[in-house]
Design a protein around this motif. Sequence first.
Motif, PDB file in Angstrom:
ATOM      1  N   LEU A  59       0.795  -1.226   0.000  1.00 50.31           N
ATOM      2  CA  LEU A  59       0.000   0.000   0.000  1.00 50.31           C
ATOM      3  C   LEU A  59       0.826   1.274   0.000  1.00 50.31           C
ATOM      4  O   LEU A  59       0.303   2.341  -0.279  1.00 50.31           O
ATOM      5  CB  LEU A  59      -0.948   0.008   1.201  1.00 50.31           C
ATOM      6  CG  LEU A  59      -1.980  -1.107   1.266  1.00 50.31           C
ATOM      7  CD1 LEU A  59      -2.903  -0.906   2.456  1.00 50.31           C
ATOM      8  CD2 LEU A  59      -2.784  -1.214  -0.010  1.00 50.31           C
ATOM      9  N   SER A  60       2.104   1.189   0.301  1.00 46.28           N
ATOM     10  CA  SER A  60       2.947   2.386   0.328  1.00 46.28           C
ATOM     11  C   SER A  60       2.995   3.026  -1.058  1.00 46.28           C
ATOM     12  O   SER A  60       3.449   2.416  -2.023  1.00 46.28           O
ATOM     13  CB  SER A  60       4.363   2.041   0.798  1.00 46.28           C
ATOM     14  OG  SER A  60       4.371   1.777   2.166  1.00 46.28           O
ATOM     15  N   GLY A  61       2.468   4.245  -1.144  1.00 44.82           N
ATOM     16  CA  GLY A  61       2.428   4.955  -2.407  1.00 44.82           C
ATOM     17  C   GLY A  61       1.371   4.454  -3.374  1.00 44.82           C
ATOM     18  O   GLY A  61       1.359   4.841  -4.538  1.00 44.82           O
ATOM     19  N   ALA A  62       0.477   3.605  -2.896  1.00 44.32           N
ATOM     20  CA  ALA A  62      -0.578   3.052  -3.759  1.00 44.32           C
ATOM     21  C   ALA A  62      -1.653   4.099  -4.034  1.00 44.32           C
ATOM     22  O   ALA A  62      -1.753   5.117  -3.349  1.00 44.32           O
ATOM     23  CB  ALA A  62      -1.212   1.827  -3.098  1.00 44.32           C
ATOM     24  N   GLN A  63      -2.462   3.819  -5.038  1.00 47.19           N
ATOM     25  CA  GLN A  63      -3.607   4.665  -5.348  1.00 47.19           C
ATOM     26  C   GLN A  63      -4.874   3.931  -4.949  1.00 47.19           C
ATOM     27  O   GLN A  63      -5.067   2.773  -5.306  1.00 47.19           O
ATOM     28  CB  GLN A  63      -3.669   4.992  -6.837  1.00 47.19           C
ATOM     29  CG  GLN A  63      -4.869   5.868  -7.189  1.00 47.19           C
ATOM     30  CD  GLN A  63      -4.859   6.279  -8.638  1.00 47.19           C
ATOM     31  OE1 GLN A  63      -3.838   6.710  -9.158  1.00 47.19           O
ATOM     32  NE2 GLN A  63      -5.992   6.132  -9.293  1.00 47.19           N
ATOM     33  N   LEU A  64      -5.727   4.627  -4.207  1.00 48.97           N
ATOM     34  CA  LEU A  64      -7.030   4.103  -3.813  1.00 48.97           C
ATOM     35  C   LEU A  64      -8.089   4.855  -4.593  1.00 48.97           C
ATOM     36  O   LEU A  64      -8.169   6.080  -4.517  1.00 48.97           O
ATOM     37  CB  LEU A  64      -7.251   4.288  -2.310  1.00 48.97           C
ATOM     38  CG  LEU A  64      -8.665   4.021  -1.819  1.00 48.97           C
ATOM     39  CD1 LEU A  64      -9.060   2.571  -2.008  1.00 48.97           C
ATOM     40  CD2 LEU A  64      -8.801   4.424  -0.360  1.00 48.97           C
ATOM     41  N   SER A 110       2.892   3.419   4.395  1.00 45.15           N
ATOM     42  CA  SER A 110       1.433   3.479   4.392  1.00 45.15           C
ATOM     43  C   SER A 110       0.800   3.312   5.759  1.00 45.15           C
ATOM     44  O   SER A 110      -0.324   3.754   5.975  1.00 45.15           O
ATOM     45  CB  SER A 110       0.884   2.414   3.450  1.00 45.15           C
ATOM     46  OG  SER A 110       1.249   1.135   3.921  1.00 45.15           O
ATOM     47  N   GLY A 111       1.475   2.654   6.678  1.00 49.25           N
ATOM     48  CA  GLY A 111       0.883   2.438   7.992  1.00 49.25           C
ATOM     49  C   GLY A 111       1.659   1.405   8.775  1.00 49.25           C
ATOM     50  O   GLY A 111       2.817   1.137   8.476  1.00 49.25           O
ATOM     51  N   ASP A 112       0.986   0.829   9.764  1.00 55.28           N
ATOM     52  CA  ASP A 112       1.641  -0.105  10.661  1.00 55.28           C
ATOM     53  C   ASP A 112       0.837  -1.387  10.809  1.00 55.28           C
ATOM     54  O   ASP A 112      -0.388  -1.384  10.695  1.00 55.28           O
ATOM     55  CB  ASP A 112       1.798   0.524  12.049  1.00 55.28           C
ATOM     56  CG  ASP A 112       2.724   1.723  12.026  1.00 55.28           C
ATOM     57  OD1 ASP A 112       3.873   1.569  11.565  1.00 55.28           O
ATOM     58  OD2 ASP A 112       2.297   2.807  12.453  1.00 55.28           O
ATOM     59  N   ALA A 113       1.555  -2.460  11.118  1.00 56.22           N
ATOM     60  CA  ALA A 113       0.923  -3.746  11.420  1.00 56.22           C
ATOM     61  C   ALA A 113       1.277  -4.134  12.841  1.00 56.22           C
ATOM     62  O   ALA A 113       2.435  -4.033  13.247  1.00 56.22           O
ATOM     63  CB  ALA A 113       1.392  -4.819  10.449  1.00 56.22           C
ATOM     64  N   LEU A 144      -3.923   1.951   8.361  1.00 56.05           N
ATOM     65  CA  LEU A 144      -3.393   3.018   7.514  1.00 56.05           C
ATOM     66  C   LEU A 144      -2.927   4.181   8.377  1.00 56.05           C
ATOM     67  O   LEU A 144      -3.598   4.548   9.352  1.00 56.05           O
ATOM     68  CB  LEU A 144      -4.479   3.503   6.541  1.00 56.05           C
ATOM     69  CG  LEU A 144      -4.071   4.560   5.518  1.00 56.05           C
ATOM     70  CD1 LEU A 144      -3.103   3.966   4.500  1.00 56.05           C
ATOM     71  CD2 LEU A 144      -5.300   5.115   4.811  1.00 56.05           C
ATOM     72  N   ALA A 145      -1.795   4.746   8.012  1.00 55.38           N
ATOM     73  CA  ALA A 145      -1.266   5.899   8.739  1.00 55.38           C
ATOM     74  C   ALA A 145      -2.201   7.091   8.588  1.00 55.38           C
ATOM     75  O   ALA A 145      -2.856   7.262   7.557  1.00 55.38           O
ATOM     76  CB  ALA A 145       0.124   6.247   8.199  1.00 55.38           C
ATOM     77  N   ALA A 146      -2.245   7.902   9.614  1.00 53.23           N
ATOM     78  CA  ALA A 146      -3.032   9.141   9.545  1.00 53.23           C
ATOM     79  C   ALA A 146      -2.356  10.091   8.563  1.00 53.23           C
ATOM     80  O   ALA A 146      -1.167   9.982   8.281  1.00 53.23           O
ATOM     81  CB  ALA A 146      -3.110   9.777  10.925  1.00 53.23           C
ATOM     82  N   GLY A 147      -3.123  11.004   8.028  1.00 55.76           N
ATOM     83  CA  GLY A 147      -2.536  12.040   7.197  1.00 55.76           C
ATOM     84  C   GLY A 147      -2.741  11.898   5.705  1.00 55.76           C
ATOM     85  O   GLY A 147      -2.183  12.665   4.939  1.00 55.76           O
TER      86      GLY A 147
END
Length: 133
Positions: free
Chosen positions: A23-28, A58-61, A68-71
């Motif tokens: 998800l890092s840098g992915a497009q939703l 993108s966030g944390d597990a 998903l990370a805030a922001g």
Amino acid sequence: MSEICRLAVARKTQRAQLVGDWLSGAQLTLYSGAIPTMPDTALSDQVVLAEFMLPIPSGDAADGVFTLAAGTDPATVLTTGIATFGRLVDAADAVIGDFDVGLLGSGNVLILDNINLVEGALVSILSFTLSEG
């Protein structure tokens, strides 16, 4: 055929982190219309409502759950409609998956501030939480 699959929490967390890496840098992209049976199914009658770029990282597990990370910046609504699902594609434009959309308290993976979207307005992601089974 058995449907039981119980993974250790550490393995669930590793799987959740793998999704986070995708998800890092992915497009939703948010869509209206029926969610396809499988993410590999081509879209047909669905309408693009809005597009988000996800942060890097993108966030944390933790404990088998990806959050998903805030922001993530709000997106401008491109077309009026009701958001029914989101499709994620990675930086190489490969489909990651489709995710249900809802409001706070719905229990859906992707929580938005509004699902009844109006062209020109902003829509925000409140949360994206994916639990590994």
